[in-house]
Design an enzyme around this catalytic site. Structure first.
Site, PDB file in Angstrom:
ATOM      1  N   LYS A 173      37.660  48.530  40.809  1.00 44.57           N
ATOM      2  CA  LYS A 173      36.625  48.439  39.775  1.00 44.57           C
ATOM      3  C   LYS A 173      35.366  49.072  40.327  1.00 44.57           C
ATOM      4  O   LYS A 173      35.173  49.109  41.542  1.00 44.57           O
ATOM      5  CB  LYS A 173      36.353  46.963  39.445  1.00 44.57           C
ATOM      6  CG  LYS A 173      35.686  46.757  38.101  1.00 44.57           C
ATOM      7  CD  LYS A 173      36.702  46.682  36.982  1.00 44.57           C
ATOM      8  CE  LYS A 173      36.072  46.639  35.622  1.00 44.57           C
ATOM      9  NZ  LYS A 173      37.084  46.366  34.583  1.00 44.57           N
ATOM     10  N   ASP A 228      34.339  50.353  30.877  1.00 41.26           N
ATOM     11  CA  ASP A 228      34.172  48.896  30.807  1.00 41.26           C
ATOM     12  C   ASP A 228      32.838  48.719  30.068  1.00 41.26           C
ATOM     13  O   ASP A 228      32.422  49.628  29.338  1.00 41.26           O
ATOM     14  CB  ASP A 228      34.181  48.270  32.214  1.00 41.26           C
ATOM     15  CG  ASP A 228      34.333  46.749  32.184  1.00 41.26           C
ATOM     16  OD1 ASP A 228      35.451  46.256  32.064  1.00 41.26           O
ATOM     17  OD2 ASP A 228      33.297  46.036  32.276  1.00 41.26           O
TER      18      ASP A 228
END
Ligand code: NDP
Ligand code: 2IT
Length: 451
Positions: A133, A173
């Site tokens: 991430k 995201d």
């Protein structure tokens, strides 16, 4: 709030204490780790080889953490500085895969919690993707397209050296959608002089993107809940649904609920929420959020809908609640209100939107609960389908891709239920998801030696 060690299996306690010691102050990461540890008691009892090989301790330590400065020039000519992150957590199953978040709240601990969740989520898809991430504390809100582009170019100028279709493949995201992926891909292509389509997912349809990727997280969430409903011989028809957020995940969850004859009665953004008892008008919502980038308060202007500033969307009575905004947005007080108002299912579209006390309160009240790492895995699964199409220089139809997504979500539901049963916790989707995801990764790590 950082959870305590006392409720963990004695073998797991020192491991969790090490997570606390090594990652001081990173309460979201502590919480994400604790949630997985809580499910692992039957695993340490049944699989001593994992303990011997320190698999759990290794999974908790990212393989690589990258932090970098991102300088860029705003429209007024002033130099702005942000911080960039990429946490490459685990590559046992494939290249690191996971989104980038651009939001002022992003700290290293935020990216670590998201990367940790991503390891197990990606394993659950059954596709060959590891967990990672990234993101930045950059706030795209109120910034011009030119400012966003210059920020993305600077961010990629540093990050590109760590990426590659076989190495690390980011996507979107919070705060990162099609516009940002375009700017990031353009800069990667320019620096490397390669049209390496598989290095990023969420691309535009005319330049290597996949059908259904935009819709995938929301659609996948609703497919997952549909499986839960079918198991009880019921469906979305006539159900009242409340969805927090009004971004990518929320909008397409709402679209699929409406297609399945449910009614989405409320949605929100960080300013407040709107209630529309007739069902949200999604064309209006898409225009407002995807094109005009406006505030949800504007939805209620000139319509028979109510806008409530601040407050909490969880006050709105519903049968099904889908938290699709951000972490820890649903706590035990909200859970109590939802229960009082008769909620039957809570399924997480966002990552870790429910606090641990919130989850406990819902489960104790007999509410069915689907954790994000299972229920929102449709987005990353479709990213993996985008990578497959890029690798084979192919592109599939909407119907083919949507059918694959639906199959994958049914598969995840099935493997959560089967694993929960196998480990003595029938019907427990949280335990099933954590154990099924964990054992996939742990077995691959065992095979690959001490690395
Ligand atoms: P978007 O940026 O498209 O939308 C985010 C939405 O959540 C907006 O409505 C935003 O409101 C609201 N929100 C964000 N942060 C906060 C906050 N701190 N407090 C209150 N509201 C907030 O993001 P996505 O829809 O892509 O992501 C939503 C969630 O889903 C995140 O948890 C993400 O990690 C998760 N997720 C996303 C996937 C994807 O494919 N995009 C896949 C799997 C999970 P406002 O505009 O006012 O800030
Ligand atoms: O949380 C997530 O799964 C995402 N933001 C999507 C990641 C991806 O690589 O598609």
């Amino acid at each position: 709030m950082t959870p305590t060690t006392s409720d963990l299996h004695p073998t797991l306690r020192p491991m969790y204490e090490t997570v606390l010691r090594r990652n001081p102050g990173e309460s979201e990461f502590h919480q994400a780790a604790h949630e997985v540890f809580e499910s692992l008691s039957p695993v340490v009892a049944k699989r001593p080889e994992y303990v011997q090989a320190s698999i759990i301790e290794r999974i908790c330590e990212p393989e690589r953490q990258i932090i970098f400065r991102v300088p860029w020039v705003d429209d007024a000519g002033k130099v702005q500085i942000n911080r960039g992150f990429r946490v490459e957590f685990n590559s046992a199953l494939g290249p690191y895969k996971g989104g980038l978040r651009f939001h002022p709240s992003v700290l290293l601990g935020t990216v670590k919690f998201l990367g940790f969740e991503q390891i197990f989520k990606n394993a659950l898809t059954g596709l060959p993707i590891g967990g990672g991430k990234g993101g930045s504390d950059f706030d795209p809100k109120g910034r011009s397209d030119g400012e966003v582009m210059r920020f993305c170019q600077s961010f990629m100028t540093e990050l590109y050296r760590h990426l590659g279709e076989y190495t690390d493949v980011p996507a979107g995201d919070i705060g990162v959608g099609g516009r940002e992926i375009g700017y990031l891909f353009g800069q990667y292509k320019r620096i490397t002089n390669r049209y390496e389509a598989g290095v990023l997912t969420g691309k535009g349809l005319s330049w290597g993107g996949s059908q259904v990727r935009t819709e995938a997280t929301g659609y996948g969430l609703v497919y997952f809940v549909d499986e839960m409903l079918r198991a009880q011989q019921t469906s979305f028809e006539g159900k009242k649904v409340v969805i927090s957020g009004s971004g990518n995940v929320a909008i397409y969850a709402a679209e699929k609920v409406a297609q399945l004859a449910g009614t989405v009665v409320a949605m929100s953004d960080s300013g407040g929420y709107v209630v529309d008892e007739n069902g949200m008008d999604l064309e209006v919502m898409k225009d407002l959020k995807e094109i005009r980038r406006g505030r949800i308060s504007e939805y209620a202007e000139g319509r028979e809908a109510r806008y409530l500033e601040g407050g909490t969307i969880w006050d709105v009575p519903c049968d099904i609640a889908l938290p699709c905004a951000t972490q820890n947005e649903l706590d035990e007080t909200h859970a109590a209100t939802l229960v009082k108002n008769g909620v039957r299912i809570v399924a997480e579209g966002a990552n870790m939107p429910t606090t641990q006390a919130g989850t406990r309160a819902l489960r104790e009240a007999g509410v069915q609960f689907a954790p994000g790492k299972a229920a929102n895995a449709g987005g990353v699964a479709t990213s993996a389908l985008e990578m497959q199409q890029n690798a084979s220089r192919d592109s599939w139809s909407f119907e083919t891709t949507d059918a694959r997504l639906r199959d994958i979500m049914q598969g995840i539901y099935g493997s959560c239920m089967m694993t929960a049963e196998e480990y003595g916790m029938p019907g427990d989707v949280i335990a099933g998801a954590n154990i099924a995801g964990f054992t996939q990764v742990a077995d691959a790590m065992l095979s690959q030696g001490v690395i």
